[in-house]
Scaffold this motif. Structure first.
Motif, PDB file in Angstrom:
ATOM      1  N   VAL A   9      -0.842 -18.425   0.750  1.00  0.00           N
ATOM      2  CA  VAL A   9      -1.131 -17.007   0.883  1.00  0.00           C
ATOM      3  C   VAL A   9       0.046 -16.351   1.603  1.00  0.00           C
ATOM      4  N   THR A  11       2.916 -13.699   2.828  1.00  0.00           N
ATOM      5  CA  THR A  11       2.945 -12.257   3.055  1.00  0.00           C
ATOM      6  C   THR A  11       4.154 -11.677   2.361  1.00  0.00           C
ATOM      7  N   THR A  15       3.670  -5.028   2.606  1.00  0.00           N
ATOM      8  CA  THR A  15       2.235  -5.093   2.314  1.00  0.00           C
ATOM      9  C   THR A  15       1.489  -5.520   3.570  1.00  0.00           C
ATOM     10  N   ARG A  17      -1.329  -7.361   5.905  1.00  0.00           N
ATOM     11  CA  ARG A  17      -1.699  -8.763   5.891  1.00  0.00           C
ATOM     12  C   ARG A  17      -2.971  -8.960   5.084  1.00  0.00           C
ATOM     13  N   HIS A  18      -3.055 -10.099   4.398  1.00  0.00           N
ATOM     14  CA  HIS A  18      -4.147 -10.326   3.453  1.00  0.00           C
ATOM     15  C   HIS A  18      -5.351 -10.886   4.172  1.00  0.00           C
ATOM     16  N   TRP A  59      -1.933  -5.394  -9.104  1.00  0.00           N
ATOM     17  CA  TRP A  59      -2.235  -6.812  -8.971  1.00  0.00           C
ATOM     18  C   TRP A  59      -2.953  -7.300 -10.227  1.00  0.00           C
ATOM     19  N   LYS A  75      -9.395 -12.434  -5.613  1.00  0.00           N
ATOM     20  CA  LYS A  75      -8.129 -13.152  -5.462  1.00  0.00           C
ATOM     21  C   LYS A  75      -7.207 -12.695  -6.577  1.00  0.00           C
ATOM     22  N   ALA A  88      -2.816 -12.978  -3.002  1.00  0.00           N
ATOM     23  CA  ALA A  88      -3.561 -12.275  -1.965  1.00  0.00           C
ATOM     24  C   ALA A  88      -5.047 -12.326  -2.244  1.00  0.00           C
TER      25      ALA A  88
END
Length: 987
Positions: A9, A11, A15, A17-18, A59, A75, A88
């Motif tokens: 995952v 970064t 963007t 943080r997921h 996405w 996801k 993400a």
């Protein structure tokens, strides 16, 4: 080459943080959901392959599932420039996730040669879209590096036939349960239900299982052995959940059962698939392993349990194991039949008709089990006399012997039947707490044992002669043998003394027992399996009797001592008598004999058990079917008690199981299918003749027809290699560091792959012939290989935001290609339709998309004239095309619902029967209340599951492309055509 980061995952600069489900600062379950967030009609908004917009970036959805009722966990992988290839996870109650209206799709003319871009895009959508929940056929059965044997496809067929893939694979040793598991996992991955996989196995088979899954199926698992745990500690921030970093992992049951280290992490993860190998170790309620199994079963969609000995002889314990798969299958744990569990359970033997008729020369017939008599030396006879006259005669204690102490003389006997070294260790361990007459008797045994030399061991002498003269283990010979013993002291002693007597170097011998670290265990097993290694002898304990492959370079097995259990003997023999064995497996047992009157030498038990195991194998395929016992320890304890009561082996083991054996029917061929019934197959729509064609075309498109220059692509006959871009390297980070280092080319990773099974198998065989453990130089490119999935995502990301391509073809009228997907409340597709809409705007008609593409000649031979196509008129028809597709789906909804509802209705009825039959009035009040609470909880959970599996909400519609005849378009739509925008003109 610098190894890729472990995190899955990453970064990406600007963007945010997921969200991490294990991070209390980002987990939506850490507090109440945002009260201002709109309720999400789960199961209708997102589908794999769909484009979404989050944080003003685009996405591609990988998976979507509901969490906490009002939220969806999505996801995705980044598409737009700033977040490209970033993986993400988003939660819809933490931030807005916007979908795109299909009516607003922008049309762009495909100007690529032979419409390569359109064909690739459509193929990528077909590949990325999961097969619907209602599709039970096998889609990938013949796409892997293994023999296409029908009996190995049966478990996948059974797993896909239920509401959820939850089954017990109980085939006897050697039939290939790992391959069966790999086939199930691949089918689930193709269905979008295999993103998060956890495999739990004994530590000695971690590397073996990981290697099989990668080399044969191209499914990577990160191996979390002791080395892997160190990597976690070094590379993952303290306190973070390691299972959010590893989507697909394999870990030992002993490591994972430590609730203090991993329990809270497990409770924060939902798995798509959990596999538990050697699952008979989970049966006993109240143990850490049982608690682990319950935790995992509650948090996984698919659950695959594997064990050749799934039953311990206790009906309640077996019912406990079955309840992990389906808690409503058994209403009364004391009274159930094979019919209650046949949808969950598959058991075959080597003599099962379908197995026997298919294995051919892939599994050589078993040779005889030979008993090798070894007459006791004078020193050994003195020990026999002491054991017989003092210990077995009960003359070793000042007091009447009771309880467990009654068994101790047999412990001494079995130690001696192993070796004088083992007996010495047993005596020494007991001496510390012994007093009086017992201590005197132990001192006498210790004196006799210490006086005995290695040269006075008749079994050692016979072992050396048998290895050297009969089997051919000697310097310069490639022959190998495995020697089993129950005692660690015996194993270590044999490894010390045997090499010199055979003229072998110490490096030609390896020892394996349960006290070795996991990394060393795996190293020993790898070296013994390598044809090029110098290892010729493996001395091992029963740690290697479960799940371990020893047959690749070996077909000779010697029992230095014999466990007093037919089940354990069968498990040992199964290490070399298994699928893939090309030579006749040969078994020998060293039988120590004595002339001392009444001495209980190996003829009393060991020799008889060896003969019985062989007879049971030949007649019934397994010893459990012959003896009516299913647990090795239970079997051995019963035998010892019978011997103490004066019974013989013959009296302890009846010739046939009792006719009223309640478990016989459960273990006798459950799940066997007539040979003529082939597993159902499903033809997945495709636009390319093969995966190889798709890969070649995709690489050419993505790298502007210069992949040779851009990524170092090399093609030589059936071999393909390339320098993996960083985002592809990242997808391979689950593989061992040794694998990645072996493929390094400077600071880059060069992947070598092939679609040719013969080449891949040859490279696998070469790896097994190496001197040191290595992975095959060339990987087999299956449909679920990370590189194929990477290419699919790259192709899908090529199009701009909410665009569809227009291509010219021989069609009578504009044909709009539309995808329609209905989902259930778990976000899993229940209906997937590929539609071609024509007759617009007056009389819309909907037909099958693939047929329309074939009729229009869309393929590699279709030339692209490159003439500009007016798009405004087509654009005006988009809303009508979407509405026609929506209406067609709505009109057929009832038909699909009926098909999907049938098994759900059956399960609801079963849940109702379970509820009515499970509240047993005869139970005491306190037990009845606990039972009532458990039943009500099960009913509630199962009812909720059925509700979540029902189709819900409106369909997802997506315009994929438009077929148009340029001449017809100009004639029919000229009045509507304007200048158009630059983006739409696309010329």
């Amino acid at each position: 080459m610098t190894p890729p980061p472990l995190s899955t995952v990453p970064t990406a600069g600007a963007t945010a943080r997921h969200a991490d489900p294990a991070d209390p600062q980002s987990d939506p379950s850490a507090g109440d959901p945002d009260p201002t967030a709109a309720e999400v009609p789960t199961g209708a908004l997102f589908a794999p392959g769909q484009r979404i917009v989050v944080r003003d970036e685009e996405w591609l959805v990988r998976t979507a599932k509901p969490v906490h009722g009002k939220a969806m966990m999505v996801k995705a992988v980044g598409v737009s420039e700033l977040v490209q290839d970033v993986e993400a996870t988003f939660f819809t109650n933490l931030e807005p996730v916007r979908t795109m209206r299909p009516e607003e799709t922008v049309l762009v003319q495909d100007t690529s040669a032979r419409f390569r871009q359109s064909r690739l895009f459509l193929e990528a959508v077909l590949r990325r879209t999961p097969l619907p929940q209602s599709e039970r056929g096998l889609a990938l059965a013949d796409r892997f590096l293994l023999d296409p044997l029908t009996y190995q496809l049966r478990p996948a067929e059974l797993a896909l036939s239920g509401l959820r893939p939850r089954i017990l694979l109980a085939d006897v040793v050697g039939l290939g349960k790992t391959l069966e598991i790999g086939l199930i996992l691949a089918e689930l991955i193709r269905r979008g239900r295999g993103d998060r996989i956890l495999v739990v196995s004994p530590q000695q088979v971690l590397e073996q299982f990981q290697r099989e899954l990668w080399t044969r199926f191209a499914i990577p698992l990160v191996r979390l052995d002791s080395t892997g745990i160190q990597r976690i500690q070094q590379e993952i921030p303290a306190g973070r959940n390691p299972f959010t970093y590893f989507r697909r992992a394999i870990i030992s049951v002993d490591t994972l059962k430590d609730a203090g280290q991993f329990g809270h992490h497990l409770d924060a993860i939902e798995w798509d698939v959990v596999v538990i190998d050697e699952s008979h170790n989970l049966i006993n309620r109240g143990t850490q392993r049982n608690e682990l199994a319950r935790r995992l079963a509650a948090r996984s969609d698919a659950l695959l349990l594997a064990s050749a000995t799934p039953h311990n002889g206790d009906r309640r314990s077996f019912a406990e194991l079955i309840s992990l798969l389906d808690p409503t299958a058994i209403t009364d744990p004391d009274n159930y039949s094979a019919d209650d569990i046949n949808h969950l359970y598959l058991r075959r033997t080597k003599i099962s008709p379908e197995v026997r008729d298919q294995i051919g020369n892939r599994w050589a017939d078993r040779g005889p089990s030979r008993a090798l008599h070894c007459a006791a030396s004078a020193a050994e006879e003195r020990i026999f006399a002491e054991l017989t006259d003092v210990w077995l005669a009960g003359q070793w204690s000042d007091h009447p012997v009771r309880g467990q102490d009654r068994l101790f003389p047999y412990t001494l006997l079995k130690s001696f039947l192993s070796s004088h070294r083992a007996l010495a260790a047993t005596v020494k361990a007991r001496m510390d707490k012994a007093t009086g007459r017992e201590r005197e008797a132990l001192e006498e045994l210790a004196e006799l044992t210490s006086a005995m030399t290695d040269d006075e061991s008749s079994k050692l002498d016979r072992l050396v002669r048998e290895l050297r003269d009969e089997i051919g283990v000697r310097p310069g010979s490639p022959v190998r043998a495995v020697v089993f013993s129950e005692r660690v002291q015996t194993l270590k002693w044999l490894a010390e003394v045997v090499p010199a007597r055979l003229g072998l170097r110490p490096s030609a011998v390896r020892v394996l027992h349960g006290t070795l670290p996991d990394a060393e265990e795996q190293q020993v097993l790898q070296e013994f399996e390598l044809a090029g290694s110098e290892v010729r002898l493996l001395f091992t304990g029963d740690v290697a009797s479960e799940g371990v492959n020893l047959h690749q370079q070996c077909h000779h097995l010697i029992h230095y001592d014999i466990p007093w259990s037919l089940i354990r003997i069968e498990q040992r023999n199964g290490r070399i008598d298994r699928y893939g064995q090309r030579h006749e497996p040969q078994f020998r047992a060293l039988i120590l004999t004595s002339s001392v009157p009444n001495a209980k030498d190996d003829r009393m038990v060991a020799e008889k058990l060896v003969a019985r195991e062989e007879a049971a194998h030949r007649s019934l395929g397994s010893v459990s079917a012959a003896i009516g016992l299913y647990d090795a320890k239970v079997e051995e304890d019963r035998l010892v008690r019978d011997l103490m009561d004066g019974k013989t082996v013959e009296r302890s083991y009846p010739d046939e199981p009792a006719e009223d054996d309640p478990l016989a029917a459960l273990m006798a061929g459950v799940g066997e299918t007539p040979i003529a019934v082939e597993p159902q197959r499903v033809e997945v729509p495709k636009l390319f003749a093969s995966t190889s064609d798709f890969v070649d075309t995709a690489l050419a498109e993505l790298y502007d027809d210069r992949p040779e220059d851009r990524i170092g692509l090399r093609r030589e006959d059936e071999l393909m290699s390339l320098l993996a871009p960083a985002d592809l390297v990242h997808r391979l980070s689950d593989l061992p560091r040794s694998y990645l280092r072996a493929h390094a080319e400077g600071d880059e990773l060069r992947l070598k792959m092939t679609f040719d099974r013969r080449l891949a198998q040859r490279k696998l065989d070469e790896a097994r012939s190496a001197e040191q453990p290595v992975w095959p130089e060339i990987a087999f490119l299956s449909d679920v290989h990370p590189m194929v999935e990477w290419l699919v995502d790259k192709v899908l990301a090529r199009l701009g935001r909410q665009q569809a391509l227009v291509l010219t073809a021989e069609v009578d009228e504009p044909t709009f290609l539309v995808q329609g997907v209905y989902c259930n409340r778990l976000g899993q597709p229940t209906v997937v339709e590929w539609m071609a809409v024509t007759g617009l705007p007056a009389v819309p008609r909907v037909g099958p998309m693939v047929a329309a593409l074939a009729a229009a000649g869309v393929g590699p031979e279709l030339a692209n004239p490159g003439r500009p196509v007016p798009l405004d008129g087509l654009r005006a028809l988009v809303p009508a095309a979407i509405e026609a597709a929506r209406a067609d789906l709505a009109a057929r909804r009832a038909e699909w619902d009926a098909q999907i509802a049938a098994p759900l209705r059956e399960h609801r009825q079963k849940v109702e029967r379970f509820a009515q039959a499970s509240l047993l009035d005869e139970l005491p009040a306190a037990q009845r209340e606990r039972r009532r609470q458990r039943v009500h909880r099960t009913v509630r959970e199962q009812t909720d599951l059925v509700t979540r599996l029902e189709t819900a909400g409106d369909p997802l519609l997506r315009l994929l492309g438009v077929l148009v005849n340029p001449a017809a378009a100009a004639a029919d739509h000229t009045p509507a055509i304007g200048a158009g925008s630059g983006a739409e003109a696309g010329a």
